[in-house]
Design an enzyme around this catalytic site. Structure first.
Site, PDB file in Angstrom:
ATOM      1  N   ASP A 120      -0.601 -22.078  20.534  1.00 38.22           N
ATOM      2  CA  ASP A 120      -2.039 -22.295  20.702  1.00 38.22           C
ATOM      3  C   ASP A 120      -2.403 -22.043  22.156  1.00 38.22           C
ATOM      4  O   ASP A 120      -1.537 -22.059  23.026  1.00 38.22           O
ATOM      5  CB  ASP A 120      -2.388 -23.763  20.384  1.00 38.22           C
ATOM      6  CG  ASP A 120      -2.600 -23.981  18.895  1.00 38.22           C
ATOM      7  OD1 ASP A 120      -2.811 -22.984  18.202  1.00 38.22           O
ATOM      8  OD2 ASP A 120      -2.546 -25.131  18.448  1.00 38.22           O
ATOM      9  N   ASP A 155      -2.126 -28.304  16.115  1.00 35.62           N
ATOM     10  CA  ASP A 155      -2.652 -29.641  16.420  1.00 35.62           C
ATOM     11  C   ASP A 155      -3.604 -30.164  15.356  1.00 35.62           C
ATOM     12  O   ASP A 155      -3.844 -31.353  15.262  1.00 35.62           O
ATOM     13  CB  ASP A 155      -3.334 -29.660  17.800  1.00 35.62           C
ATOM     14  CG  ASP A 155      -4.389 -28.566  17.939  1.00 35.62           C
ATOM     15  OD1 ASP A 155      -4.763 -27.966  16.904  1.00 35.62           O
ATOM     16  OD2 ASP A 155      -4.840 -28.312  19.063  1.00 35.62           O
ATOM     17  N   ASP A 205      -3.452 -26.953  10.294  1.00 35.39           N
ATOM     18  CA  ASP A 205      -2.268 -26.238  10.779  1.00 35.39           C
ATOM     19  C   ASP A 205      -1.018 -26.632   9.997  1.00 35.39           C
ATOM     20  O   ASP A 205       0.034 -26.015  10.161  1.00 35.39           O
ATOM     21  CB  ASP A 205      -2.024 -26.537  12.267  1.00 35.39           C
ATOM     22  CG  ASP A 205      -3.032 -25.835  13.161  1.00 35.39           C
ATOM     23  OD1 ASP A 205      -3.489 -24.747  12.771  1.00 35.39           O
ATOM     24  OD2 ASP A 205      -3.362 -26.357  14.238  1.00 35.39           O
TER      25      ASP A 205
END
Length: 907
Positions: free
Chosen positions: A332, A623, A627
């Site tokens: 990310d 997070d 996901d």
């Protein structure tokens, strides 16, 4: 009970102020703590009892008793107790060392398990929203729930919007449940799938439904890791070979003895036959490398403990070893590569861009911006110390709240001027959040805030500085898109705000998504974390490819990726474009893909799946609740400890407690260390195995005796199993580990390099020991007992120095970093000291005789010669190991770029 307010009244708690700090301890006494009763941990003596159940040790115990009985009957107590007692004491030593090792690991895993369950919960206490540990939650607490949270206790719904709960962990029902005032019950251990709410805690710990379930069921431990399973297979195979050797050795020894005695046996000879049997059983003990699984567990336990200090919480043991083979990290951007400390540094409001200065706009527009900032949020603004506002919420929320405060807004005042009718919480699929409010004059307004191009696409008007409504024509739309691009090129995250007045509250649950008026675009600065660029370069040097997968605008993503060193000569693509590709097109693109922007959780899951199909070993960060599929799909799922939801953490293998990319690189280094340490131990153990087996077997066949007795072999078994595992499994990672290419998915565990090192040592040790065995009397003139003691001593010192050789399988300098590992030095010291005691003072038990200084010198010298020989052996070239790391595009680089040109520099 009078509804939620009646329950709150009976619990003596205000739903607005929450529990007072002074009452927390009293409530714990009255209603219990939010902890679950667990089975008491296994004590040390239980591990001793389990270690005694080893079949080969049990057979040896029987041999010890038989040997003791026959020895005492034939030779009397004075001389007859030595052999049996020696074997028994050796067994006891092995049992206690194994039990101590297992007990220590169980304590470590228990500590880590407790850490895994310690979640921070947002509650209202003393009229302030704050975070407390899940263990400190009490009955009467008012808990704030949002998407991805775990419901921390049993409770009742107070208020909220679109709350959807996944109760599958409790009820087994996969269908999510809608919770509201008509169905207000919330169960501990369930997950918030959508929406947000306030909850009144009514039951904690063992008084919850989950607690009752826990009382009935015991939680299972970690399953064996893939490497443990593979090594168990290796251990079984070697054990079978050892069994074959043992049977043949016993038959050869017995046959030779019977021929020597001309098949005329006396009572005294029974002791000799029992000793033959003990030697055969001990060969099995030495051959069965039970230290292999032990080494894996020891290494993993050591690594888990150290990784915890490095801010990485391992949830699944197998992730440690898998991370060592990782060839790709999909990371990310926000909070991982960047600091996650966000501030609004630029804005477009009222038709013009404002950099540092406060926007000067008409009061009507000013109030609309504040209403969007303060009403369309899941965050909060509390009175902090020294009169400074305390901002609570996600980093993006706090950046927008801070922007509202900087405009002179008063959070509580704005919130009190209108009431919230409906909320659509943010999620990574919609990339926006909305709210429906009604002010004191009865005006109903809908507000959206989110990804700039999505919210701007809903707007057909904007307000200028005077508050006039102006249409967004094609020219104005291009201008606003240009402003978004300009902000993004400066590595700013952009959010767009829009509102629409409605005549009445919409009948459907969802807010309208067209006809909005744009009131502003903000550019949020999220600086790149210090050291990220170096960490990315370290990954590339280690053969680990780093890809950025983010929900941000592609221009922002590209700018940050260049700054981090991720985007070099590769490609960047947006999620919607990626998902339109066919599987074949994806697989052609993926090897050169370095950035995916505006990705949805489904895009991330697809990317991970396709990377694995290309034989990459993938670790992925996540997070959000959505996901979870990608974290499950990846070989190693890495959840963010600070910004990650509880659902993401539950789906992950490792939780990165500080959310830093540098920590992910440290995890990769530890993973490689685990893998390499186990390889070192396997190399060491296979060497000892082969030498001990071949030496005793050939000697039995040629001379009719075994040079290494049962007690001596048990001591060697302890050296190479438990002590060897301790010494080599606790080697700390070095930077050199990140200069190698990863093993990948198809790499061989026992490499050609290991076989070369094993062969060099086995040949040297067998030559030395056989020369001593067959020519020792002629060369040195020693008697049989002294010669056998010398052979045993040389054999042990060969293993001591071979332990040093095993510290590095490829580098010549095996002494480097030796003093960094205190455990290794202590094991070597213990081995040498105990060997000295065994030879010099316990001769009757170990079938040895004291040696003089010259004989000790010979032992140490012959053992030490193995070190330079091992160094020379490392110069022998071996075929290169096939690493699974490759770009997969080396064969068709030209084809890969067809139709996928890299973005122009301006992007």
């Amino acid at each position: 009970m009078g509804g939620i307010h009646g329950v709150a009244q009976k619990l003596l708690v205000s739903l607005d102020d929450g529990v007072s700090k002074d009452e927390v301890d009293k409530r714990k006494e009255a209603f219990g703590s939010n902890v679950y009763e667990e089975k008491p941990p296994k004590g040390f003596w239980v591990f001793v009892w389990e270690a005694m159940h080893d079949l080969t040790l049990a057979i040896l115990g029987f041999c010890a008793i038989l040997s003791l009985v026959i020895g005492v009957l034939t030779e009397g107590w004075k001389e007859g107790w030595y052999d049996g007692t020696g074997i028994a004491l050796s067994i006891i030593l092995v049992v206690f060392v194994t039990a101590a090792s297992d007990y220590q690991q169980s304590l470590q895993f228990r500590d880590l398990d407790k850490e895994k369950k310690n979640i921070l919960i947002q509650v209202t206490r003393n009229h302030r929203r704050q975070k407390v540990s899940i263990f400190d939650l009490v009955v009467g607490d008012v808990v704030h729930l949002s998407i991805g949270d775990q419901v921390p206790a049993d409770g009742l719904f107070i208020s909220g919007y679109s709350l959807v709960i996944d109760e599958s962990s409790m009820t087994g029902e996969s269908e999510p449940q809608h919770v509201g005032k008509d169905k207000p019950f919330l169960l501990s251990g369930t997950k918030v799938q959508d929406g947000s709410a306030l909850m009144l805690v009514t039951g904690v710990g063992m008084n919850t439904e989950w607690g009752h379930l826990m009382a009935v069921l015991g939680e299972g431990g970690d399953d064996e890791t893939p490497l443990q399973v593979r090594l168990n297979g290796v251990a079984t195979l070697i054990g079978k070979i050892g069994l074959g050797f043992a049977v043949v050795t016993f038959l050869v020894l017995l046959l030779r003895f019977l021929i020597k005695k001309r098949f005329q046996l006396v009572t005294h000879d029974a002791l000799e036959i029992v000793n033959f049997f003990a030697i055969a059983v001990t060969i099995i003990v030495v051959a069965v490398p039970e230290g292999l699984p032990l080494a894996v567990t020891l290494t993993l336990a050591y690594a888990m403990k150290k990784m915890m200090k490095d801010k990485a919480l391992v949830r699944h043991l197998s992730a440690c070893e898998t991370m060592g083979s990782a060839t790709c990290i999909c990371s990310d951007k926000t909070g991982t590569l960047t600091t996650n400390h966000m501030t609004v540094v630029k804005s477009w409001i009222g038709g013009r861009v404002w950099s540092e200065s406060r926007p000067e706009v008409c009061p009507e527009l000013h109030e609309l911006v504040l209403e969007n900032c303060f009403q369309n949020t899941s965050g909060d603004v509390c009175d902090g110390e020294g009169g400074k506002p305390d901002l609570i919420g996600t980093p993006t929320e706090t950046a927008v709240l801070s922007f509202g405060v900087s405009l002179g807004g008063n959070f509580k005042k704005v919130r009190s001027q209108s009431s919230i009718l409906k909320v659509e919480p943010f999620n990574s699929a919609k990339k926006r959040m909305g709210v429906l409010v009604k002010d004191g004059h009865g005006t109903i307004r809908a507000h959206w805030k989110g990804a700039s191009e999505i919210v701007l696409g809903m707007c057909d008007k904007y307000l200028d500085t005077e508050g006039n409504v102006c249409p967004i024509d094609e020219k104005k739309y291009r201008e606003l898109k240009g402003i978004i691009t300009t902000f993004a090129d400066e590595a700013l995250r952009t959010l767009c705000m829009g509102f629409r007045e409605l005549e009445s509250e919409p009948a459907e649950d969802k807010l309208p998504d067209n006809g909005f008026t744009c009131i502003g675009i903000v550019g949020i600065k999220d600086p790149v974390r210090p050291g990220v660029r170096d960490a990315v370069q370290l990954c590339f040097a280690a053969g680990i490819k780093v890809r950025m997968v983010t929900g941000d605008n592609i221009n922002t993503a590209v700018a940050i990726a260049r700054e981090c060193g991720i985007l070099t000569d590769g490609e960047a693509i947006e999620g919607p474009d990626f998902r339109r590709l066919s599987t074949e097109e994806m697989r052609k693109l993926i090897p050169s893909l370095q950035v995916m922007a505006r990705s949805s959780p489904t895009d991330k899951h697809t990317l991970v799946r396709e990377l694995r199909a290309l034989d990459e070993v993938v670790s992925v960060t996540g997070d959000g609740t959505n996901d979870a599929p990608a974290l499950h799909e990846a070989d190693v799922g890495l959840a963010m400890g600070i910004s990650g939801t509880e659902v993401a953490k539950e789906s992950a293998d490792i939780v990165i407690l500080d959310d830093k990319f540098n920590t992910i690189v440290v995890v990769a280094k530890w993973g490689r260390s685990v893998y390499t340490n186990i390889q070192k131990f396997v190399q060491f153990q296979l060497t000892v195995n082969l030498v001990a087996l071949v030496l005793n077997f050939t000697s039995a066949c040629i001379t009719g005796t075994a040079p290494l007795t049962a007690v001596q072999l048990l001591w060697v078994n302890l050296i190479m199993d438990t002590l060897g595992a301790l010494a080599l499994a606790t080697e700390p990672p070095t930077d050199d580990l990140m200069k190698r290419t990863p093993v990948g998915r198809k790499g061989s565990f026992i490499s050609t390099v290991m076989w070369r090192n094993i062969a060099v040592q086995v040949v040297y040790q067998l030559v030395v020991l056989n020369v001593l065995l067959y020519k020792g009397k002629d060369i040195l003139g020693y008697d049989t007992l002294t010669l056998n003691t010398l052979i045993f001593n040389v054999f042990v010192f060969c293993q001591v120095f071979n332990e040093l050789n095993a510290r590095d399988m490829e580098k010549l300098n095996v002494f480097k970093h030796t003093f960094n590992n205190i455990t290794f030095l202590l094991v070597i010291l213990f081995t040498v000291v105990f060997q000295t005691i065994l030879v010099e003072f316990l001769g009757k038990l170990a079938d040895t005789t004291p040696l003089n200084a010259k004989q000790w010198g010979i032992s140490v010298l012959l053992g030490a010669i193995g070190v330079p020989l091992a160094m020379l052996g490392k110069l022998i070239p071996v075929p290169a190991e096939s690493s699974c790391f490759s770009s997969h595009s080396s064969d068709n680089d030209e084809e890969d770029n067809d139709g996928y040109q890299p973005l122009p520099q301006s992007a």
